[in-house]
Design a protein around this motif. Structure first.
Motif: not given
Lengths: 109, 116
Positions: A44-52, A56-57, A71-74
């Motif tokens: 796996p290759e890291f894309l995003f981290t969300l904390y709260s 949005e990232k 969580s959604f990945l658009h």
């Protein structure tokens, strides 16, 4: 019990056809929600981290959002090179990452 | 760029053999992990290490052991390989959690192990 569920299991899109992947989580004390991309036979290759909740990232055609339960990945105007399995993981405790089983995305030219 | 390398991409072993899988990371991360990935089951944690010589059992430690003698290196050992250990093995590293947050993991390319 801590649990992460991803839907749909598989998704076929035409090039340019935007869509969203879902990651629902049940975790006591979320310490981060992580998105990864995995190509066949690779790690796996890291894309995003969300904390709260509300965070949005964005990166190129991908945008990740977070609520208190999911969580959604658009994916906007996807291209064939976006074809991969997308994994999400919920962080809990001091070292636990609970992974979903992924969404297999195929983008047709 | 974080780099995590694994000693082999593909490995074929016989039942009962002792198997060593090595992982090296170059970003001075405190945490290192070993997972196995099977279709429909996702990634399952085998062992975790947060410092040299320190380890914690994950969800499926039976039949496995680990060694971390240096900060950058984390080894997974299958004491006596069995056919149900045929799988994709993934190593990962991350910074130590601080301030109530976990950090992202960086994964190696994986080792596809087949036990016959």
């Amino acid at each position: 019990e801590d649990q992460v569920t991803q839907s749909p299991e598989a998704l076929r899109l035409q090039e340019g056809e935007s869509s969203s992947l879902n990651c629902s989580y049940t975790v006591s004390g979320l310490r981060g929600l992580f998105w990864y991309r995995q190509d066949p036979g690779k790690g796996p290759e890291f894309l995003f981290t969300l904390y709260s909740a509300g965070e949005e990232k964005e990166k190129e055609r991908l945008k990740a959002t977070l609520t208190k339960k999911e969580s959604f990945l658009h994916i906007t105007a996807p291209k064939p090179e976006d074809s991969a399995t997308y994994l999400c993981a919920a962080g809990s405790g001091t070292y636990k990452y609970i992974f979903g089983t992924g969404t297999r995305l195929k983008v047709l030219a | 760029d974080v780099k995590v390398t694994q000693s082999s991409r593909y490995l074929v072993k016989r039942t009962g053999e002792k198997v060593f899988l090595e992982c090296v990371q170059d970003m001075d991360h405190e945490n290192m992990f070993w997972y196995r990935q099977d279709p429909g089951l996702g990634l399952r944690l085998i062992y975790f290490s947060y410092d040299v010589k320190m380890k914690e059992k994950g969800d499926i430690p039976e039949g496995y052991s680990v060694s971390r003698e240096k900060k950058e290196r984390f080894s997974l050992i299958l004491e006596s390989a069995s056919t149900n250990q045929t799988s994709m093995y993934l190593c990962a590293s991350s910074l130590w959690a601080s301030g109530g947050a976990l950090y992202e993991q960086y994964f190696g390319p994986g080792t596809r192990l087949t036990v016959t």
